[in-house]
Motif scaffolding. Structure first.
Motif, PDB file in Angstrom:
ATOM      1  N   GLN A 188      46.925  26.555  36.302  1.00 27.19           N
ATOM      2  CA  GLN A 188      46.938  27.222  35.001  1.00 27.19           C
ATOM      3  C   GLN A 188      45.521  27.630  34.592  1.00 27.19           C
ATOM      4  N   ILE A 189      44.552  26.773  34.830  1.00 26.74           N
ATOM      5  CA  ILE A 189      43.164  27.101  34.495  1.00 26.74           C
ATOM      6  C   ILE A 189      42.686  28.282  35.327  1.00 26.74           C
ATOM      7  N   HIS A 190      43.035  28.319  36.607  1.00 25.52           N
ATOM      8  CA  HIS A 190      42.657  29.455  37.453  1.00 25.52           C
ATOM      9  C   HIS A 190      43.292  30.743  36.935  1.00 25.52           C
ATOM     10  N   GLU A 191      44.540  30.657  36.495  1.00 24.80           N
ATOM     11  CA  GLU A 191      45.208  31.838  35.948  1.00 24.80           C
ATOM     12  C   GLU A 191      44.508  32.308  34.670  1.00 24.80           C
ATOM     13  N   PHE A 192      44.143  31.356  33.796  1.00 23.85           N
ATOM     14  CA  PHE A 192      43.413  31.706  32.570  1.00 23.85           C
ATOM     15  C   PHE A 192      42.099  32.389  32.910  1.00 23.85           C
ATOM     16  N   ASN A 193      41.400  31.826  33.881  1.00 23.76           N
ATOM     17  CA  ASN A 193      40.119  32.410  34.281  1.00 23.76           C
ATOM     18  C   ASN A 193      40.295  33.843  34.776  1.00 23.76           C
ATOM     19  N   ASP A 194      41.320  34.088  35.577  1.00 19.99           N
ATOM     20  CA  ASP A 194      41.566  35.442  36.084  1.00 19.99           C
ATOM     21  C   ASP A 194      41.857  36.411  34.944  1.00 19.99           C
ATOM     22  N   ILE A 195      42.731  35.996  34.025  1.00 15.98           N
ATOM     23  CA  ILE A 195      43.087  36.869  32.893  1.00 15.98           C
ATOM     24  C   ILE A 195      41.855  37.152  32.040  1.00 15.98           C
ATOM     25  N   CYS A 196      41.110  36.088  31.726  1.00 16.70           N
ATOM     26  CA  CYS A 196      39.938  36.250  30.863  1.00 16.70           C
ATOM     27  C   CYS A 196      38.830  37.039  31.559  1.00 16.70           C
ATOM     28  N   TRP A 197      38.695  36.855  32.858  1.00 18.11           N
ATOM     29  CA  TRP A 197      37.695  37.617  33.611  1.00 18.11           C
ATOM     30  C   TRP A 197      37.990  39.104  33.491  1.00 18.11           C
ATOM     31  N   ASP A 198      39.266  39.461  33.713  1.00 18.86           N
ATOM     32  CA  ASP A 198      39.654  40.873  33.617  1.00 18.86           C
ATOM     33  C   ASP A 198      39.451  41.415  32.206  1.00 18.86           C
ATOM     34  N   LYS A 199      39.698  40.592  31.207  1.00 23.81           N
ATOM     35  CA  LYS A 199      39.583  41.018  29.815  1.00 23.81           C
ATOM     36  C   LYS A 199      38.117  41.168  29.379  1.00 23.81           C
ATOM     37  N   CYS A 200      37.261  40.271  29.821  1.00 23.99           N
ATOM     38  CA  CYS A 200      35.897  40.187  29.283  1.00 23.99           C
ATOM     39  C   CYS A 200      34.814  40.827  30.162  1.00 23.99           C
ATOM     40  N   MET A 201      35.064  40.967  31.445  1.00 27.25           N
ATOM     41  CA  MET A 201      34.033  41.452  32.354  1.00 27.25           C
ATOM     42  C   MET A 201      34.033  42.968  32.407  1.00 27.25           C
ATOM     43  N   ASP A 202      32.971  43.577  31.892  1.00 32.04           N
ATOM     44  CA  ASP A 202      32.843  45.035  31.957  1.00 32.04           C
ATOM     45  C   ASP A 202      32.308  45.466  33.319  1.00 32.04           C
ATOM     46  N   LYS A 203      31.138  44.993  33.625  1.00 33.48           N
ATOM     47  CA  LYS A 203      30.502  45.345  34.895  1.00 33.48           C
ATOM     48  C   LYS A 203      29.790  44.107  35.441  1.00 33.48           C
ATOM     49  N   PRO A 204      30.157  43.677  36.627  1.00 34.06           N
ATOM     50  CA  PRO A 204      29.522  42.490  37.213  1.00 34.06           C
ATOM     51  C   PRO A 204      28.028  42.718  37.428  1.00 34.06           C
ATOM     52  N   GLY A 205      27.275  41.677  37.167  1.00 31.02           N
ATOM     53  CA  GLY A 205      25.837  41.730  37.379  1.00 31.02           C
ATOM     54  C   GLY A 205      25.377  40.435  38.023  1.00 31.02           C
ATOM     55  N   SER A 206      24.082  40.258  38.071  1.00 31.45           N
ATOM     56  CA  SER A 206      23.546  39.052  38.696  1.00 31.45           C
ATOM     57  C   SER A 206      23.710  37.824  37.801  1.00 31.45           C
ATOM     58  N   LYS A 207      23.900  38.042  36.481  1.00 29.46           N
ATOM     59  CA  LYS A 207      24.165  36.925  35.566  1.00 29.46           C
ATOM     60  C   LYS A 207      24.980  37.438  34.384  1.00 29.46           C
ATOM     61  N   LEU A 208      25.608  36.503  33.666  1.00 28.01           N
ATOM     62  CA  LEU A 208      26.435  36.870  32.520  1.00 28.01           C
ATOM     63  C   LEU A 208      25.557  37.114  31.300  1.00 28.01           C
ATOM     64  N   ASP A 209      25.856  38.183  30.578  1.00 31.57           N
ATOM     65  CA  ASP A 209      25.165  38.358  29.306  1.00 31.57           C
ATOM     66  C   ASP A 209      25.857  37.480  28.268  1.00 31.57           C
ATOM     67  N   SER A 210      25.223  37.281  27.126  1.00 31.52           N
ATOM     68  CA  SER A 210      25.756  36.348  26.130  1.00 31.52           C
ATOM     69  C   SER A 210      27.105  36.807  25.581  1.00 31.52           C
ATOM     70  N   ARG A 211      27.298  38.109  25.413  1.00 38.98           N
ATOM     71  CA  ARG A 211      28.570  38.621  24.892  1.00 38.98           C
ATOM     72  C   ARG A 211      29.719  38.288  25.838  1.00 38.98           C
ATOM     73  N   THR A 212      29.505  38.490  27.135  1.00 39.62           N
ATOM     74  CA  THR A 212      30.532  38.201  28.130  1.00 39.62           C
ATOM     75  C   THR A 212      30.807  36.706  28.204  1.00 39.62           C
ATOM     76  N   GLU A 213      29.762  35.914  28.158  1.00 41.20           N
ATOM     77  CA  GLU A 213      29.929  34.458  28.209  1.00 41.20           C
ATOM     78  C   GLU A 213      30.729  33.959  27.010  1.00 41.20           C
ATOM     79  N   ILE A 214      30.426  34.472  25.832  1.00 42.59           N
ATOM     80  CA  ILE A 214      31.157  34.085  24.620  1.00 42.59           C
ATOM     81  C   ILE A 214      32.615  34.533  24.721  1.00 42.59           C
ATOM     82  N   CYS A 215      32.838  35.743  25.202  1.00 42.98           N
ATOM     83  CA  CYS A 215      34.193  36.261  25.350  1.00 42.98           C
ATOM     84  C   CYS A 215      35.001  35.381  26.308  1.00 42.98           C
ATOM     85  N   LEU A 216      34.431  35.054  27.452  1.00 39.87           N
ATOM     86  CA  LEU A 216      35.128  34.215  28.431  1.00 39.87           C
ATOM     87  C   LEU A 216      35.443  32.838  27.847  1.00 39.87           C
TER      88      LEU A 216
END
Length: 89
Positions: A32-60
């Motif tokens: 269930q946690i893996h499923e949540f992570n997948d859903i939230c990743w798709d929802k919050c990740m605009d463009k992958p980079g070398s590190k998460l910006d604060s907005r993406t981290e908060i969203c996730l």
């Protein structure tokens, strides 16, 4: 053959049954946690980079926490409903 299966299940050590149930619940929680992570990743990740910006981290973080809160609420409500139906019998 079905009688043999039923007999063998009833003779299983209760401690082993408890252990297997706990392991099954751990596996379900992990899935269930893996499923949540997948859903939230798709929802919050605009463009992958070398590190998460604060907005993406908060969203996730918020996304996963809302899923967990909702799951706990539903589980608690279901347990209360079950308990009420059993006490009414």
């Amino acid at each position: 053959m079905a009688d043999f299966d039923a007999a063998s299940k009833s003779s299983v050590d209760p401690e082993l049954q408890d252990f297997l149930m706990a392991e099954k619940q751990k596996a379900q929680l992990s899935a269930q946690i893996h499923e949540f992570n997948d859903i939230c990743w798709d929802k919050c990740m605009d463009k992958p980079g070398s590190k998460l910006d604060s907005r993406t981290e908060i969203c996730l973080n918020n996304c996963v926490n809302r899923f967990i809160d909702t799951s706990l609420f539903i589980t608690t409500r279901f347990a209360q409903t079950l308990q009420k139906s059993q006490s009414g019998m």
